[in-house]
Write a protein that holds these residues in place. Structure first.
Motif, PDB file in Angstrom:
ATOM      1  N   GLN A  40      -1.903   7.351  29.351  1.00  0.00           N
ATOM      2  CA  GLN A  40      -3.218   6.845  29.774  1.00  0.00           C
ATOM      3  C   GLN A  40      -3.092   6.061  31.084  1.00  0.00           C
ATOM      4  OE1 GLN A  40      -6.512   5.464  27.201  1.00  0.00           O
ATOM      5  NE2 GLN A  40      -5.706   3.441  27.713  1.00  0.00           N
ATOM      6  N   ALA A  79      -4.546   2.615  18.920  1.00  0.00           N
ATOM      7  CA  ALA A  79      -5.111   3.107  20.182  1.00  0.00           C
ATOM      8  C   ALA A  79      -4.033   3.023  21.275  1.00  0.00           C
ATOM      9  CB  ALA A  79      -6.317   2.257  20.567  1.00  0.00           C
ATOM     10  N   PRO A  80      -4.151   3.804  22.336  1.00  0.00           N
ATOM     11  CA  PRO A  80      -5.185   4.807  22.582  1.00  0.00           C
ATOM     12  C   PRO A  80      -4.917   6.081  21.782  1.00  0.00           C
ATOM     13  CG  PRO A  80      -3.594   4.833  24.383  1.00  0.00           C
ATOM     14  CD  PRO A  80      -3.174   3.722  23.457  1.00  0.00           C
ATOM     15  N   PRO A  83      -6.741  12.417  21.641  1.00  0.00           N
ATOM     16  CA  PRO A  83      -7.859  13.245  22.129  1.00  0.00           C
ATOM     17  C   PRO A  83      -8.563  12.608  23.323  1.00  0.00           C
ATOM     18  CG  PRO A  83      -7.959  13.023  19.743  1.00  0.00           C
ATOM     19  CD  PRO A  83      -6.872  12.112  20.205  1.00  0.00           C
ATOM     20  N   GLU A  84      -8.768  11.300  23.265  1.00  0.00           N
ATOM     21  CA  GLU A  84      -9.478  10.628  24.367  1.00  0.00           C
ATOM     22  C   GLU A  84      -8.625  10.617  25.634  1.00  0.00           C
ATOM     23  OE1 GLU A  84      -9.607   9.203  21.156  1.00  0.00           O
ATOM     24  OE2 GLU A  84     -11.617  10.034  20.913  1.00  0.00           O
ATOM     25  N   ASN A  87      -8.844  14.126  27.055  1.00  0.00           N
ATOM     26  CA  ASN A  87     -10.151  14.445  27.655  1.00  0.00           C
ATOM     27  C   ASN A  87     -10.273  13.803  29.029  1.00  0.00           C
ATOM     28  OD1 ASN A  87     -10.831  15.880  25.437  1.00  0.00           O
ATOM     29  ND2 ASN A  87     -12.182  14.325  24.539  1.00  0.00           N
ATOM     30  N   ARG A  88      -9.812  12.570  29.107  1.00  0.00           N
ATOM     31  CA  ARG A  88      -9.895  11.851  30.381  1.00  0.00           C
ATOM     32  C   ARG A  88      -8.996  12.521  31.426  1.00  0.00           C
ATOM     33  NH1 ARG A  88      -9.120   5.344  30.823  1.00  0.00           N
ATOM     34  NH2 ARG A  88      -9.126   5.228  33.097  1.00  0.00           N
ATOM     35  N   ALA A 257     -17.662  19.458  23.220  1.00  0.00           N
ATOM     36  CA  ALA A 257     -17.711  18.087  22.688  1.00  0.00           C
ATOM     37  C   ALA A 257     -18.057  18.081  21.201  1.00  0.00           C
ATOM     38  CB  ALA A 257     -18.724  17.260  23.466  1.00  0.00           C
ATOM     39  N   LYS A 261     -15.641  17.024  17.825  1.00  0.00           N
ATOM     40  CA  LYS A 261     -16.068  16.109  16.745  1.00  0.00           C
ATOM     41  C   LYS A 261     -15.762  16.715  15.381  1.00  0.00           C
ATOM     42  CE  LYS A 261     -19.917  13.677  18.767  1.00  0.00           C
ATOM     43  NZ  LYS A 261     -21.337  13.919  19.005  1.00  0.00           N
ATOM     44  N   ARG A 264     -12.122  16.526  14.710  1.00  0.00           N
ATOM     45  CA  ARG A 264     -11.694  15.170  14.318  1.00  0.00           C
ATOM     46  C   ARG A 264     -11.972  14.936  12.832  1.00  0.00           C
ATOM     47  NH1 ARG A 264     -11.213   9.785  16.872  1.00  0.00           N
ATOM     48  NH2 ARG A 264     -10.711  11.076  18.654  1.00  0.00           N
TER      49      ARG A 264
END
Ligand code: HSC
Ligand code: NAD
Length: 708
Positions: A40, A79-80, A83-84, A87-88, A257, A261, A264
């Motif tokens: 990240q 976290a992190p 998936p996030e 995506n970023r 998107a 979901k 997940r």
């Protein structure tokens, strides 16, 4: 060029206008929290530093990234989240490239799919391997993998990749559309940088997997429907495969998107399932069994040429395993006729492979060139290791070991494949008991993964370590066992088989017991296994042991009544089941039920019904209780060694993790309460293991004994 000073497992450096992100998290660069955080941070650096035009991701060591850190599953999430982060990263307007030189599995392949361009290297170490093996852990790819793979490679190939858990080579990944270019060598950084420069120079655009659509949606949905039907038949009892198919359906029907979901939600269902816990336990246990005390103190002896005594069922199978491991093998049989048969038994295996197109005649010839038939012990004077697989008779085996002691060179390892006999007694007929060990292969020995390495009292540590090295060379799963009647596996088997026989006499039919055991997840029930192995073998063992059997112990004679009729199972056309005209699947036999009934009447037993659940509670309680006794006697080092024995040698359903893990998941207090309740009917058979009582009293589980 600037170095990042932090001890993060993700190191970044600038190479001109390229940010090189290097994952260094030995042994396999798993995506633990620190790696996710490092990744990240690298993405932030890419976003913020105007001088950077592209980012290259590589793995240090043997792997690109082997996936999520499996040790984190079941613990509170940190976290992190991957998936996030991905995506970023994918959203970046600057080029992101992966250079893959080794395994890119699970989350590792998901990282690669979220980059914009992928380079896969081929090299002598095996090169890039791409796969989504989450299914083997009871999971599904949870970091966008179920959504990106169908977009990149097509819905059906993606679903098949995820359901099989298979790895694709660099070439296959290119053909599948997963990577964009092939390279050579073992230096992903150099090859990757060259590729990034090439992309920058050609003005290659940012391309995002998430922006793609699955090709030919209607056809993809139809194909997936068929796959779902086939899968339901194939994956008996498994939870995650059907969820994988649901995710792929979402990839076809929903925007990215939304699909993510859905993924997940289904990932979390899998993560929280008991199957995930069982399969993760199996994954680590399989890797733990070779961590034995002797390995700290000794190195393996050299071996290249070995001898196998006996060319029957086991001798031939072990010979195939040894030849396939690249060893030279001398096979010894009793006479000219027997050695011809022994060689035929070996060749039959290779001829079968040739018939199936899985081996060429040339490859067979090259393999058989390392095989030497012999009838004289003098021909094995120079071998490094011997495996004896003659009849299961202590006197015959002692005679063989005296011969081995006479002819074998000093330092040769002398092993026996006995299933039950006292290896200390066999070792003691030689002048070198320090060189004698048990290598208990399972039938068919060239197929079955389990190898019980049985450690007699006088054996030298380097002989034990040599046996583990042999297992590794043969691609077997080794388990260290102590000497007792049946070692780990067959000893425990004898007890739960007795529990099954007792239930049969009390009212459950053999067919009901088999059905309950299959429902639990075994491929076959114990009576089906008996028919496959041949009822004569167990019958001979029972007769051999009759004289020493405890007269107070319950003895069910039904199996003897079946065997006395010559009904030995598949090979005689009938056993517990009927096999008309050589059928492989048996039919229920009313005559067997009549025999069972007659035996019950003879003993005046009050017949009662057993539900499948009750059958399994007794079957498993017997297994776990004897497992605990095997542990307290030090026959098995840890509960996980028992689990691995049953997973790899006895068809125990992998998703349950093994009998001891199963017991932990039930709660040991419940298992003990069952045993104590059953003991009210038969206190002799149901004697609770002291270790089980102790663990329950201390509020501990078997897993607490794995961490030594
Ligand atoms: C996954 O990736 C899920 C994703 O979809 C992410 C989901 C995120 C969702 C978030 C939602 C909010 N972790 O096998 P070896 C250890 S699931 C930790 O003997 P090899 C192994 O225990 C994962 N440790 O070596 C051993 O440790 P020891 C999918 C791992 O060269 C050592 O590494 N990936 C580990 O024969 C060496 O292992 C897989 O299933 C891991 N992921 O084979 C791949 N992987 O030395 C599993 C290994 O202490 N791994 N270790 O005994 C493999 O298949 C093999 O290890 C390799 C190497 C082929 C990588
Ligand atoms: P088998 O009867 O198929 O083969 C035994 C072979 O040994 C025969 O070919 C025989 O000619 C040969 N032999 C006998 N005495 C000999 C001697 N003195 N010198 C050389 N050869 C001799 O038996 P098997 O099923 O292969 O079993 C062999 C051993 O493996 C036994 O100890 C058995 O308990 C063990 N084992 C068997 C299985 C199984 O499922 N069959 C599984 C694990 C272990």
């Amino acid at each position: 060029m600037s170095e990042q000073a932090s001890p993060s497992p993700v190191q970044t450096r600038r190479d001109g206008d390229v940010l090189v992100v290097s994952i260094n998290n030995p042994p396999v660069n798993a995506l633990g929290q620190a790696v996710r955080a490092g990744l990240q941070a690298a993405v932030e650096q890419l976003e913020q530093d105007a001088a950077i035009r592209a980012m290259l991701i590589v793995g240090q060591g043997k792997a690109f990234i082997a996936g999520a850190d499996i040790r984190e599953f079941g613990k509170p999430p940190l976290a992190p989240f991957l998936p996030e982060v991905l995506n970023r990263m994918e959203a970046s307007n600057k080029l992101v490239v992966a250079a893959i030189h080794g395994p890119a599995l699970g989350g590792g392949m998901e990282v690669a799919m979220a980059t914009h361009y992928r380079l896969a290297l081929q090299n002598a170490a095996g090169g890039a391997k791409l796969g989504l093996p989450e299914v083997n852990l009871g999971l599904l790819p949870g970091a966008g993998g179920t959504q990106r793979s169908p977009r990149l490679m097509g819905a059906l190939p993606a679903a098949e990749l995820m359901l099989s858990g298979k790895h694709l080579s660099a070439k296959a990944a290119l053909a599948a559309g997963l990577v964009d270019k092939l390279g050579e060598g073992e230096d992903p950084e150099a090859a990757g940088l060259a590729y990034v420069r090439e992309l920058l120079a050609s003005g290659a655009p940012v391309r995002r997997s998430c922006d793609l659509q699955v090709a030919d949606k209607a056809a993809a949905l139809t194909a997936l429907e068929q796959l779902a039907k086939d899968n339901a038949k194939k994956t008996r009892g498994l939870f995650s495969p059907a969820k994988i198919i649901d995710c792929v359906k979402a990839a076809i029907e929903l925007p990215f998107a939304e699909g993510v979901k859905r993924e997940r939600a289904l990932f979390l269902e899998c993560l929280n399932s008991p199957q995930r816990a069982g399969l993760v336990h199996a994954f680590f246990s399989e890797r733990e069994t070779s961590k034995i005390p002797e390995a700290r103190a000794a190195k393996p002896r050299h071996f290249a040429k070995i001898a196998i005594i006996g060319g029957g069922t086991m001798g031939a199978g072990i010979t195939v395993s040894a030849l396939d491991a690249g060893l030279a093998v001398v096979m010894i049989e009793r006479d000219a006729e027997a050695i011809v048969r022994g060689q035929k038994n070996v060749e039959k295996v290779y001829d079968g492979l040739i018939a199936k197109g899985r081996m060429t005649a040339e490859a067979k010839a090259a393999t058989m060139a390392r095989y030497t038939p012999a009838t004289s012990y003098d021909d094995i004077a120079d071998v490094d290791l011997v495996i004896e697989a003659v009849f299961e008779d202590l006197e015959v085996k002692k005679a063989v070991f005296k011969e081995l002691d006479r002819v074998c060179k000093s330092g040769a390892v002398l092993a026996t494949n006995t299933s039950y006999l006292d290896i200390d007694a066999i070792a003691d007929v030689t002048r070198r008991p320090q060189d004698v060990i048990g290598l208990h292969f399972f039938s068919p020995a060239n197929i079955m993964k389990l190898l019980e390495i049985v450690v007699p009292s006088k054996v030298a540590p380097d002989v034990v370590v040599t046996a583990f090295e042999l297992a590794k060379r043969m691609k077997k799963v080794p388990v260290r066992a102590g000497v007792c009647d049946g070692f780990i596996g067959n000893r425990i088997l004898a007890v739960y088989r007795d529990a099954a026989n007792n239930m049969m006499e009390d009212g459950a039919s053999p067919y009901e017991i088999d059905a309950a055991v299959r429902e639990f997840g075994y491929p076959m029930g114990p009576f089906q296994v008996g028919d496959l192995a041949g009822g004569d073998i167990g019958w001979a063992t029972r007769k051999r042991k009759a004289a020493t059997r405890d007269p107070k112990a319950r003895y069910v004679e039904i199996a003897d009544r079946i065997a006395e009729r010559g009904w030995f199972g598949q090979k005689t056309g009938r056993g517990w089941y009927l096999y008309p005209e050589g059928a492989r699947t048996g039919q229920q036999d009313p005559e067997v039920l009549a025999i069972v009934d007659a035996e019950r009447k003879k003993k005046g037993i009050q017949v009662r019904a057993f539900s499948h659940e009750e059958i399994m509670r007794r079957y498993m309680a017997a297994m776990v209780n004897e497992g605990a006794k095997v542990l307290e006697e030090g026959i098995a080092l840890r509960p996980l060694d028992i689990d691995v024995t049953f997973l790899f040698g006895y068809g125990f359903p992998r998703f349950r993790g093994g009998p001891m893990q199963w017991a932990d998941m039930q709660g040991l207090d419940k298992v003990l309460a069952d045993i104590e309740a059953f003991a009210k009917e038969d206190a002799q058979f149901w004697q609770p293991a002291a270790l089980l009582k102790k663990l329950v009293a201390e509020g501990k589980n078997f897993a607490s004994l794995n961490q030594r």
